[in-house]
Design an enzyme around this catalytic site. Structure first.
Site, mmCIF file in Angstrom:
data_model
loop_
_atom_site.group_PDB
_atom_site.id
_atom_site.type_symbol
_atom_site.label_atom_id
_atom_site.label_comp_id
_atom_site.label_asym_id
_atom_site.label_seq_id
_atom_site.Cartn_x
_atom_site.Cartn_y
_atom_site.Cartn_z
ATOM 1 N N ARG A 1 35.075 33.424 45.591
ATOM 2 C CA ARG A 1 35.879 33.638 44.164
ATOM 3 C C ARG A 1 37.203 34.272 44.447
ATOM 4 O O ARG A 1 38.287 34.049 44.161
ATOM 5 C CB ARG A 1 35.265 33.989 42.992
ATOM 6 C CG ARG A 1 36.103 33.547 41.680
ATOM 7 C CD ARG A 1 35.080 33.686 40.345
ATOM 8 N NE ARG A 1 34.708 34.763 40.419
ATOM 9 C CZ ARG A 1 33.740 35.346 39.477
ATOM 10 N NH1 ARG A 1 33.439 34.339 38.550
ATOM 11 N NH2 ARG A 1 33.219 36.452 39.286
ATOM 12 N N LYS B 1 40.838 35.394 39.115
ATOM 13 C CA LYS B 1 40.513 36.575 38.596
ATOM 14 C C LYS B 1 41.274 37.568 38.622
ATOM 15 O O LYS B 1 41.081 38.597 39.471
ATOM 16 C CB LYS B 1 38.935 36.958 38.749
ATOM 17 C CG LYS B 1 38.127 37.889 38.044
ATOM 18 C CD LYS B 1 36.683 37.819 38.495
ATOM 19 C CE LYS B 1 35.832 38.570 37.810
ATOM 20 N NZ LYS B 1 35.951 38.840 36.177
ATOM 21 N N GLU C 1 35.732 29.547 27.199
ATOM 22 C CA GLU C 1 35.070 30.750 27.638
ATOM 23 C C GLU C 1 35.166 31.815 26.799
ATOM 24 O O GLU C 1 35.855 31.944 25.759
ATOM 25 C CB GLU C 1 35.282 31.246 28.969
ATOM 26 C CG GLU C 1 36.666 31.584 29.240
ATOM 27 C CD GLU C 1 36.946 31.918 30.781
ATOM 28 O OE1 GLU C 1 36.224 32.263 31.638
ATOM 29 O OE2 GLU C 1 38.263 31.967 31.173
HETATM 30 C C1 PLP Z 1 36.794 35.419 32.036
HETATM 31 C C2 PLP Z 1 35.437 35.296 32.531
HETATM 32 N N1 PLP Z 1 34.672 34.370 32.483
HETATM 33 C C3 PLP Z 1 33.520 34.181 32.999
HETATM 34 C C4 PLP Z 1 33.040 35.141 33.723
HETATM 35 C C5 PLP Z 1 31.620 35.121 34.125
HETATM 36 O O1 PLP Z 1 31.478 34.977 35.880
HETATM 37 P P1 PLP Z 1 30.357 35.866 36.559
HETATM 38 O O2 PLP Z 1 29.064 35.020 36.420
HETATM 39 O O3 PLP Z 1 30.774 35.619 37.994
HETATM 40 O O4 PLP Z 1 30.124 36.974 36.101
HETATM 41 C C6 PLP Z 1 33.772 36.379 33.733
HETATM 42 C C7 PLP Z 1 33.137 37.561 34.536
HETATM 43 O O5 PLP Z 1 33.418 37.772 35.889
HETATM 44 C C8 PLP Z 1 34.890 36.137 33.406
HETATM 45 O O6 PLP Z 1 35.690 37.653 33.487
#
Ligand code: PLP
Length: 328
Positions: free
Chosen positions: A83, A179, A212
């Site tokens: 990612r 991200k 989300e």
């Molecule tokens: C906006 C957002 N959505 C979802 C997630 C969940 O991602 P992960 O399962 O990789 O922590 C995160 C965390 O990184 C996030 O910042």
């Protein structure tokens, strides 16, 4: 900010002293920090700094990711690096090679001595100007922080969370799937929820589909027993969600769910869910029992959220192919 009567010109020693004083007023659980700009690792939190003119600081031209340290091993780092590489491509940022990043992450973790916690790492476009585009010849930055990790109240797991639909607009897809260090909507959403006496918010997209949460994904169990998750083209592709969607197949055999689906989820359908939950590396899996002041299902934490958390915890401790040993 303290009011100062005389503004002194500080020496380098004064600066270090002030940085140490700041850390003693505000203790942090940061165990080790690697900086490509410093060319090494520091363990004194006062020295975990980057230049103000780094474009990650003043323009938000940076990306990050976070992986977990569990019982002395790093969990699912390759998924987080995948990612990170995608985020770098979308942000036109240069990275060290994947092998170099992994090596630095593992060695910084070892230097921290921390056996449980989090690893957050960043890439920046570097210092050298206050313009928009990176300064000519600016060396891109790579940073790794080993810290205690985010801790959530135990009641979130035993009693469940209460969330609200945020009034802040969801990020457009390109920015949501990247991200980057631009988390303003996510920060404002969580603050808004807390100001309303709730635990977190949920983004809804312009077409009325579930997005989300602040730093977590959202999934639900429909009235038909199907475990449903929003598509990943307009939200962050959560490493935890992706893994759980695989692990959840075993819940079908146990008759806890009827299947697994990744699809667009209209808000009305999610509101009628049997179970709703937040998923992420830091929260793992936590049940949502109330959304916009209305109960979800019977208003109590449900069996699927509980079973998913147990599957994830098992994977974090014994999923050999996803664990990296740390040479402490
Ligand atoms: C906006 C957002 N959505 C979802 C997630 C969940 O991602 P992960 O399962 O990789 O922590 C995160 C965390 O990184 C996030 O910042």
């Amino acid at each position: 900010m303290p009011v100062t009567t005389a503004l002194r010109i500080l020496t380098a020693d004064d600066v270090v002293e002030q940085l140490r004083a700041l850390r003693s007023r505000q203790p942090v659980k940061f165990s080790a920090f690697y900086s490509s700009q410093l060319g090494g690792i520091v363990t004194d939190p006062a020295l975990m700094v980057i230049p103000f003119d780094d474009h990650m600081v003043h323009r938000g031209h940076g990306i990050f990711d976070t992986a977990a340290i569990v019982a002395g091993k790093i969990y699912d780092l390759e998924a987080h690096l995948d990612r990170f590489v995608r985020s770098a491509r979308n942000s036109k940022l240069q990275l060290p090679t994947r092998d170099e990043m992994r090596d630095i992450i593992v060695r910084t973790t070892a230097a921290s001595g921390r056996r449980d916690g989090s690893i957050r790492y960043w890439a920046s476009s570097g210092p050298g100007s206050l313009s928009l585009t990176p300064a000519a010849g600016a060396p891109p930055g790579f940073f790794v922080m080993i810290f205690a990790g985010l801790v959530y109240p135990e009641a979130w797991y035993t009693e469940g969370l209460r969330v609200m639909t945020t009034t802040y607009p969801i990020k457009p897809p390109l920015y949501a799937v990247t991200k980057s260090t631009n988390y303003l909507p996510n920060v404002l959403m969580q603050m808004e929820a807390q100001e309303s006496g709730l635990d977190n918010g949920v983004f809804i997209d312009e077409t009325g589909h579930v997005g989300e949460s602040s730093n977590m994904n959202v999934a639900f169990v429909g009235a038909d027993g199907m475990l449903k998750h929003p598509r990943f083209d307009h939200i962050l592709s959560g490493c935890t969600s992706l893994r759980l969607l695989e692990l959840a197949q075993s819940l079908q055999a146990r008759k806890l769910i009827t299947g697994v689906q990744v699809c667009d989820i209209p808000v009305v359908e999610a509101r009628a869910a049997r179970e709703l939950m937040l998923i992420g590396s830091s929260i793992e899996v936590a049940p949502i029992v109330e959304w916009d002041r209305k109960p979800i299902g019977d208003g109590k934490p449900g069996p699927v959220a509980r079973a998913l958390r147990a599957l994830l915890e098992e994977d974090m401790r014994s999923g050999r192919e996803r664990l990296i040993d740390v040479p402490y």
